[in-house]
Design a protein around this motif. Structure first.
Motif, short mmCIF file in Angstrom:
data_model
loop_
_atom_site.label_atom_id
_atom_site.label_comp_id
_atom_site.label_asym_id
_atom_site.label_seq_id
_atom_site.Cartn_x
_atom_site.Cartn_y
_atom_site.Cartn_z
N GLN A 2 180.55 40.07 39.92
CA GLN A 2 179.14 40.08 40.28
C GLN A 2 178.76 41.46 40.80
O GLN A 2 179.61 42.24 41.24
N LYS A 3 177.45 41.74 40.74
CA LYS A 3 176.94 43.01 41.26
C LYS A 3 176.06 42.72 42.46
O LYS A 3 175.23 41.80 42.44
N ALA A 4 176.23 43.51 43.52
CA ALA A 4 175.45 43.34 44.75
C ALA A 4 174.30 44.34 44.78
O ALA A 4 174.47 45.52 44.47
N ILE A 5 173.12 43.85 45.14
CA ILE A 5 171.94 44.72 45.24
C ILE A 5 171.36 44.57 46.64
O ILE A 5 171.00 43.46 47.05
N PRO A 6 171.23 45.66 47.40
CA PRO A 6 170.62 45.57 48.74
C PRO A 6 169.19 45.06 48.64
O PRO A 6 168.43 45.46 47.74
N ALA A 7 168.80 44.19 49.55
CA ALA A 7 167.45 43.62 49.51
C ALA A 7 167.08 43.07 50.88
O ALA A 7 167.94 42.77 51.71
N LEU A 8 165.77 42.97 51.09
CA LEU A 8 165.22 42.19 52.20
C LEU A 8 164.43 41.05 51.59
O LEU A 8 163.69 41.26 50.64
N PHE A 9 164.60 39.87 52.13
CA PHE A 9 163.82 38.72 51.67
C PHE A 9 162.67 38.56 52.66
O PHE A 9 162.90 38.38 53.86
N ASN A 96 149.08 39.46 48.67
CA ASN A 96 149.93 38.84 49.68
C ASN A 96 151.25 39.59 49.82
O ASN A 96 151.66 39.95 50.93
N MET A 97 151.93 39.84 48.71
CA MET A 97 153.18 40.60 48.79
C MET A 97 152.94 42.02 49.29
O MET A 97 153.81 42.62 49.94
N LEU A 98 151.75 42.55 49.03
CA LEU A 98 151.39 43.88 49.52
C LEU A 98 151.50 43.96 51.04
O LEU A 98 151.84 45.01 51.60
N ALA A 99 151.23 42.84 51.71
CA ALA A 99 151.26 42.82 53.18
C ALA A 99 152.65 43.10 53.74
O ALA A 99 152.79 43.51 54.90
N ALA A 100 153.69 42.90 52.94
CA ALA A 100 155.05 43.11 53.43
C ALA A 100 155.61 44.49 53.08
O ALA A 100 156.73 44.82 53.47
N VAL A 101 154.84 45.31 52.37
CA VAL A 101 155.35 46.60 51.91
C VAL A 101 155.66 47.54 53.06
O VAL A 101 156.75 48.14 53.13
N VAL A 102 154.70 47.72 53.98
CA VAL A 102 154.93 48.64 55.09
C VAL A 102 156.04 48.12 56.01
O VAL A 102 156.92 48.91 56.40
N PRO A 103 156.08 46.83 56.38
CA PRO A 103 157.23 46.35 57.14
C PRO A 103 158.56 46.62 56.44
O PRO A 103 159.53 47.03 57.08
N PHE A 104 158.62 46.42 55.12
CA PHE A 104 159.85 46.70 54.39
C PHE A 104 160.24 48.17 54.52
O PHE A 104 161.41 48.51 54.77
N ALA A 105 159.26 49.05 54.32
CA ALA A 105 159.54 50.49 54.38
C ALA A 105 160.04 50.90 55.76
O ALA A 105 160.96 51.73 55.89
N LEU A 106 159.46 50.34 56.80
CA LEU A 106 159.89 50.68 58.16
C LEU A 106 161.27 50.09 58.46
O LEU A 106 162.09 50.74 59.13
N GLU A 107 161.54 48.90 57.98
CA GLU A 107 162.83 48.26 58.22
C GLU A 107 163.97 48.99 57.51
O GLU A 107 165.11 49.00 57.99
N GLN A 112 158.58 56.05 58.75
CA GLN A 112 158.83 56.04 60.18
C GLN A 112 157.60 55.54 60.93
O GLN A 112 156.46 55.79 60.53
N ALA A 113 157.84 54.85 62.03
CA ALA A 113 156.74 54.35 62.85
C ALA A 113 155.97 55.51 63.47
O ALA A 113 156.54 56.57 63.76
N GLN A 114 154.68 55.29 63.69
CA GLN A 114 153.79 56.35 64.19
C GLN A 114 153.39 56.17 65.65
O GLN A 114 152.77 57.03 66.24
N GLN A 141 159.31 49.79 66.54
CA GLN A 141 159.89 48.71 65.74
C GLN A 141 158.77 47.81 65.20
O GLN A 141 157.76 47.59 65.87
N VAL A 142 158.98 47.28 64.00
CA VAL A 142 158.00 46.36 63.44
C VAL A 142 157.96 45.09 64.27
O VAL A 142 159.00 44.49 64.57
#
Length: 359
Positions: A2-9, A96-107, A112-114, A141-142
């Motif tokens: 199997q191949k592992a891919i890093p991800a956040l759910f 809706n998925m757009l709402a999680a983009v910035v939290p993903f990027a920060l996580e 970087q947080a401002q 932190q988010v």
């Protein structure tokens, strides 16, 4: 093997799915889509061998990367994966998925947080749509805890504010792709419109329904679904979208008078299953139709006065408020659309796929 891919759910608004750094997926679109099918477990109605939730709202993927474009912080590619078909659609947006983009990027360290709040400009690659997204970042932190509530999601969370900069004609050639606010297609009066999401609006009473039926009742209504699909195929051609039989747009939306204090009631199909709530950009598009003279919403929607309007769009699980700013000289022209969503990190780790899915 199997191949592992890093991800956040992550949950974004009323949708959820895995989010990836674009650098962790194949560059080739065909190879990437094969990987996403394996990740979600499609084609299979239950998606039992993947991360999909056996429903269009839970069969979505977010792909994020830092941007080299001037004035843009992040780039976002949304992928809608069809549960029971080997189909990955990166044409439409998903607010809706757009709402999680910035939290993903920060996580994940892509941004970087401002300060106590962080605002980043995100370009949705699907349609070249830009939006300013603000999240809460106390102590760098988010934050996912707060008092913001959105219908369709239990409990409360920290607010995610999305201000869309330009949504007209996201997929179609313009806001009104047929050139008119109202058309007659397949014997029905409809408004074909795209202010972030290609949609076909029609009065529920014109197809013998109240528009307040339950989601289950509408999903069991084979006669209505067949009528809507016939209309959708013809409207797709009229909107310049060609053959939409294998596409996830345009969305179909029944409209009716609001009963819970809102301005308009909806039952939206995405495109063959009735939505338990209402998509972000679908809400923006429906709200836009409410302020357009001559659209099918006339006589059905109750539109508030003022240049800045807060339009409450009712749906099966509650309501969705959209803030629209109209042009003082042209009330039918939208200057700005803004709304509130929430997001939450559900899991971090690696998603495992069969090694031969990565080619």
């Amino acid at each position: 093997m199997q191949k592992a891919i890093p991800a956040l759910f992550m949950r974004g608004g009323t949708s959820r799915g895995p989010f990836f750094n674009a650098a962790d997926l194949p560059d080739d679109a065909v190879a990437r889509d094969q990987v996403l099918l394996a990740v979600l477990g499609s084609p299979d109605r239950r998606q039992i061998d993947g991360m999909g939730g056996a429903h269009p709202l839970t069969s979505k993927v977010g792909i994020v990367s830092p941007s080299q474009r001037p004035g843009i912080d992040l780039e976002f590619l949304f992928a809608q994966v069809t549960p029971d078909k080997a189909l990955v659609d990166t044409t439409p947006n998903c607010g809706n998925m757009l709402a999680a983009v910035v939290p993903f990027a920060l996580e994940t360290g892509l941004a970087q947080a401002q300060g106590d709040t962080t605002t980043l400009r995100v370009l949705t690659l699907n349609t070249d749509m830009a939006a300013d997204i603000t999240v809460q970042t106390p102590d760098g932190q988010v934050s996912y805890q707060g008092d913001a509530r959105i219908d369709g999601v239990p409990g409360t969370s920290a607010p995610v504010t999305i201000s869309f900069l330009d949504t007209a004609g996201s997929v179609c050639a313009g806001l009104l792709p047929t050139g008119k606010a109202c058309d007659e297609i397949d014997g029905l009066q409809v408004t074909c419109i795209d202010n972030g999401m290609p949609m076909v609006l029609l009065r529920a009473e014109d197809v013998g329904r109240s528009g307040h039926e339950s989601v289950d009742a509408l999903n069991r209504d084979a006669e209505l679904r067949a009528r809507l699909e016939s209309l959708r195929l013809k409207a797709g051609v009229a909107m310049g979208l060609g053959d939409v039989s294998s596409k996830t747009y345009p969305k179909m939306c029944l409209i009716s008078p609001a009963r819970q204090g809102g301005h308009l009631n909806t039952r939206c199909f995405i495109p063959h299953v009735c939505h338990e709530a209402l998509g972000v950009l679908a809400a923006v598009t429906v709200a836009t139709a409410c302020v357009l003279p001559g659209s099918v919403t006339e006589g059905v929607a109750v539109v508030p006065d003022g240049q800045v309007k807060h339009l409450s769009i009712e749906h099966p699980s509650g309501e969705f408020t959209v803030e629209l700013e109209t042009d003082a000289a042209d009330p039918g022209k939208i200057i700005r659309a803004a709304l509130l969503r929430t997001a939450r990190l559900l899991m971090r780790g690696e998603i495992m796929i069969p090694a031969d899915s990565w080619k």
